[in-house]
Design a protein around this motif. Structure first.
Motif, PDB file in Angstrom:
ATOM      1  N   VAL A  25       0.401  -1.144  -0.005  1.00  0.00           N
ATOM      2  CA  VAL A  25      -0.147  -0.319  -0.076  1.00  0.00           C
ATOM      3  C   VAL A  25       1.019   1.594   0.122  1.00  0.00           C
ATOM      4  O   VAL A  25       0.520   2.474  -0.646  1.00  0.00           O
ATOM      5  CB  VAL A  25      -0.733   0.512   1.105  1.00  0.00           C
ATOM      6  N   HIS A  26       2.040   1.501   0.506  1.00  0.00           N
ATOM      7  CA  HIS A  26       2.822   2.440   0.718  1.00  0.00           C
ATOM      8  C   HIS A  26       3.827   2.635  -0.393  1.00  0.00           C
ATOM      9  O   HIS A  26       3.294   3.665  -0.804  1.00  0.00           O
ATOM     10  CB  HIS A  26       3.690   2.102   1.831  1.00  0.00           C
ATOM     11  N   LEU A  27       3.856   1.333  -1.206  1.00  0.00           N
ATOM     12  CA  LEU A  27       4.691   1.742  -2.693  1.00  0.00           C
ATOM     13  C   LEU A  27       3.484   2.604  -3.628  1.00  0.00           C
ATOM     14  O   LEU A  27       3.799   3.179  -3.927  1.00  0.00           O
ATOM     15  CB  LEU A  27       5.660   0.179  -2.874  1.00  0.00           C
ATOM     16  N   ASN A  28       2.477   1.845  -3.162  1.00  0.00           N
ATOM     17  CA  ASN A  28       1.531   2.118  -4.646  1.00  0.00           C
ATOM     18  C   ASN A  28       0.612   4.112  -4.183  1.00  0.00           C
ATOM     19  O   ASN A  28       0.938   4.669  -5.139  1.00  0.00           O
ATOM     20  CB  ASN A  28       0.337   1.095  -4.466  1.00  0.00           C
ATOM     21  N   ARG A  29       0.929   3.854  -3.118  1.00  0.00           N
ATOM     22  CA  ARG A  29       0.440   6.098  -2.806  1.00  0.00           C
ATOM     23  C   ARG A  29       1.764   6.341  -2.970  1.00  0.00           C
ATOM     24  O   ARG A  29       1.554   7.443  -3.829  1.00  0.00           O
ATOM     25  CB  ARG A  29       0.299   5.600  -1.494  1.00  0.00           C
ATOM     26  N   ALA A  55      10.880  15.863  -5.727  1.00  0.00           N
ATOM     27  CA  ALA A  55      10.801  17.324  -5.335  1.00  0.00           C
ATOM     28  C   ALA A  55       9.158  17.341  -5.092  1.00  0.00           C
ATOM     29  O   ALA A  55       9.020  18.260  -4.381  1.00  0.00           O
ATOM     30  CB  ALA A  55      11.291  18.255  -5.798  1.00  0.00           C
ATOM     31  N   GLY A  56       8.172  16.924  -5.549  1.00  0.00           N
ATOM     32  CA  GLY A  56       6.756  17.405  -5.448  1.00  0.00           C
ATOM     33  C   GLY A  56       5.979  16.939  -4.238  1.00  0.00           C
ATOM     34  O   GLY A  56       6.309  16.433  -3.115  1.00  0.00           O
ATOM     35  N   GLU A  57       5.230  18.033  -3.520  1.00  0.00           N
ATOM     36  CA  GLU A  57       5.303  17.993  -2.098  1.00  0.00           C
ATOM     37  C   GLU A  57       4.604  16.702  -1.412  1.00  0.00           C
ATOM     38  O   GLU A  57       4.622  15.803  -0.844  1.00  0.00           O
ATOM     39  CB  GLU A  57       3.846  18.905  -1.571  1.00  0.00           C
ATOM     40  N   LEU A  58       3.317  15.996  -2.704  1.00  0.00           N
ATOM     41  CA  LEU A  58       2.895  15.024  -2.364  1.00  0.00           C
ATOM     42  C   LEU A  58       3.678  13.650  -2.126  1.00  0.00           C
ATOM     43  O   LEU A  58       3.610  12.538  -2.004  1.00  0.00           O
ATOM     44  CB  LEU A  58       1.476  14.842  -2.679  1.00  0.00           C
ATOM     45  N   VAL A  59       4.830  13.662  -3.561  1.00  0.00           N
ATOM     46  CA  VAL A  59       6.109  12.634  -3.559  1.00  0.00           C
ATOM     47  C   VAL A  59       6.400  12.050  -2.370  1.00  0.00           C
ATOM     48  O   VAL A  59       6.922  11.257  -1.978  1.00  0.00           O
ATOM     49  CB  VAL A  59       6.130  13.138  -4.890  1.00  0.00           C
ATOM     50  N   GLN A  60       7.286  13.972  -1.925  1.00  0.00           N
ATOM     51  CA  GLN A  60       7.571  13.505   0.087  1.00  0.00           C
ATOM     52  C   GLN A  60       7.031  13.140   0.599  1.00  0.00           C
ATOM     53  O   GLN A  60       7.777  12.336   1.453  1.00  0.00           O
ATOM     54  CB  GLN A  60       8.843  15.349  -0.712  1.00  0.00           C
ATOM     55  N   ARG A  61       6.226  12.982   0.226  1.00  0.00           N
ATOM     56  CA  ARG A  61       5.457  12.903   1.569  1.00  0.00           C
ATOM     57  C   ARG A  61       4.647  11.020   1.916  1.00  0.00           C
ATOM     58  O   ARG A  61       5.152  10.707   2.514  1.00  0.00           O
ATOM     59  CB  ARG A  61       3.649  13.527   1.763  1.00  0.00           C
ATOM     60  N   ARG A  62       4.957  11.179   0.487  1.00  0.00           N
ATOM     61  CA  ARG A  62       5.143   9.430   0.473  1.00  0.00           C
ATOM     62  C   ARG A  62       5.449   8.562   0.787  1.00  0.00           C
ATOM     63  O   ARG A  62       5.981   7.522   1.081  1.00  0.00           O
ATOM     64  CB  ARG A  62       4.067   8.897  -0.963  1.00  0.00           C
ATOM     65  N   LEU A  63       6.895   8.913   0.007  1.00  0.00           N
ATOM     66  CA  LEU A  63       8.636   8.404   0.291  1.00  0.00           C
ATOM     67  C   LEU A  63       8.206   9.085   1.513  1.00  0.00           C
ATOM     68  O   LEU A  63       8.642   7.533   2.333  1.00  0.00           O
ATOM     69  CB  LEU A  63       9.390   9.475  -0.810  1.00  0.00           C
ATOM     70  N   LEU A  64       8.686   9.661   2.472  1.00  0.00           N
ATOM     71  CA  LEU A  64       8.705   9.649   3.561  1.00  0.00           C
ATOM     72  C   LEU A  64       8.518   8.369   4.818  1.00  0.00           C
ATOM     73  O   LEU A  64       8.597   7.710   5.534  1.00  0.00           O
ATOM     74  CB  LEU A  64       8.709  10.858   4.284  1.00  0.00           C
ATOM     75  N   ALA A  65       7.001   8.311   3.976  1.00  0.00           N
ATOM     76  CA  ALA A  65       5.897   7.088   4.712  1.00  0.00           C
ATOM     77  C   ALA A  65       5.959   6.059   4.685  1.00  0.00           C
ATOM     78  O   ALA A  65       6.813   5.206   5.223  1.00  0.00           O
ATOM     79  CB  ALA A  65       4.576   7.579   4.046  1.00  0.00           C
ATOM     80  N   LEU A  66       6.641   5.854   3.284  1.00  0.00           N
ATOM     81  CA  LEU A  66       7.087   4.296   3.331  1.00  0.00           C
ATOM     82  C   LEU A  66       8.893   3.797   3.918  1.00  0.00           C
ATOM     83  O   LEU A  66       9.259   3.332   3.910  1.00  0.00           O
ATOM     84  CB  LEU A  66       7.742   4.377   1.355  1.00  0.00           C
ATOM     85  N   GLY A  67       9.543   5.094   3.946  1.00  0.00           N
ATOM     86  CA  GLY A  67      10.663   5.325   4.517  1.00  0.00           C
ATOM     87  C   GLY A  67      10.414   4.486   6.320  1.00  0.00           C
ATOM     88  O   GLY A  67      11.639   3.588   6.645  1.00  0.00           O
ATOM     89  N   ASP A  68       9.393   5.443   6.620  1.00  0.00           N
ATOM     90  CA  ASP A  68       9.166   5.039   8.219  1.00  0.00           C
ATOM     91  C   ASP A  68       8.617   3.649   8.295  1.00  0.00           C
ATOM     92  O   ASP A  68       9.415   3.612   8.980  1.00  0.00           O
ATOM     93  CB  ASP A  68       7.863   6.526   8.644  1.00  0.00           C
ATOM     94  N   PHE A  69       7.980   3.442   7.086  1.00  0.00           N
ATOM     95  CA  PHE A  69       7.370   1.988   7.351  1.00  0.00           C
ATOM     96  C   PHE A  69       8.374   1.456   7.487  1.00  0.00           C
ATOM     97  O   PHE A  69       8.588  -0.252   8.140  1.00  0.00           O
ATOM     98  CB  PHE A  69       6.172   1.185   6.448  1.00  0.00           C
TER      99      PHE A  69
END
Length: 253
Positions: A25-29, A55-69
């Protein structure tokens, strides 16, 4: 999503870790956010450099969420290296294809790189997370699932993609048949709800070729779960519209 995970387990012959669904799900998002940022930039004529899209805002948020997971999991390094290598190896070609004319061969190559590639990435990431490299046949089946979903999606998005000159396999097929192309261009202003009967009546050659492609890749799926998942992603195209009123959590193919 459960069907895809069940399909992988059926092919691998072993159960998956409980957290695998959350990873997918994280990767998909992340992929969905990246695709959205890419499409906006493509439409606005902005930079498509990989770093700029990321660098897009939502892309960065999703990238950080995947990294945190992934942070507490030792597999994070192998997964990151795989994703970086995969993206850097195909991105330039994908950009070139999305900026080309609606030629079928180029459109289909784009589908293989994008949606087929996403299916392959899912198979590899699931395998890495569960401590095993997936067999070639497993990867190929996930790629075929991604292709089936994108071909169905191109029927749903046909009129929008035609108007905005986006890459679409159905558009590429229609452009190969002058009479069918003319019918489509005449109908473009009304944007009819193109159920299967509409395509069969107005674009029988294009529709027949698309149906053959879908069946070719669906036939490669040899587990009950993957076949059912493929049948489900075909439902919206059969209806002529999306049956949902909000974005599904599952694969954005």
């Amino acid at each position: 999503m459960n069907l895809l995970l069940d399909g992988y387990a059926e092919l691998a012959g072993c159960p998956l870790r409980e957290e695998t669904g959350r990873l997918v799900v994280h990767l998909n998002r992340l992929v969905g956010a990246f695709d959205d940022e890419y499409e906006v930039r493509l439409g606005n004529g902005h930079s498509l450099e990989l770093a700029d899209v990321f660098a897009g805002e939502l892309v960065q948020r999703r990238l950080l969420a995947l990294g945190d997971f992934l942070q507490p999991h030792p597999e994070q390094h192998a997964i990151r290296e795989f994703l970086v290598s995969r993206l850097s190896g195909s991105y330039d070609r994908y950009v070139a294809l999305t900026q080309s004319a609606p030629d079928f061969d180029r459109c289909f190559e784009s589908v293989v790189l994008d949606s087929g590639g996403l299916g392959e990435c899912l198979a590899h990431v699931i395998g890495l997370f569960n401590g095993a490299v997936p067999e070639t046949g497993m990867v190929e089946q996930f790629a075929s699932f991604g292709i089936v979903g994108k071909l169905a999606d191109d029927v749903i998005d046909f009129w929008d993609d035609l108007a905005n000159r986006r890459t679409n396999v159905m558009v590429g097929l229609v452009y190969r048949h002058p009479i069918e192309r003319e019918k489509v261009l005449q109908a473009a202003g009304q944007r009819p709800r193109a159920r299967l009967a509409w395509w069969q009546q107005n674009c029988p050659n294009s529709f027949g070729e698309l149906a053959h492609l879908i069946e070719e890749h669906r036939a490669r799926l040899n587990t009950p779960s993957l076949r059912l998942a493929a049948d489900l992603v075909l439902v919206p195209a059969r209806r002529g519209s999306l049956p949902l009123h909000s974005t599904p959590v599952g694969l954005r193919i």
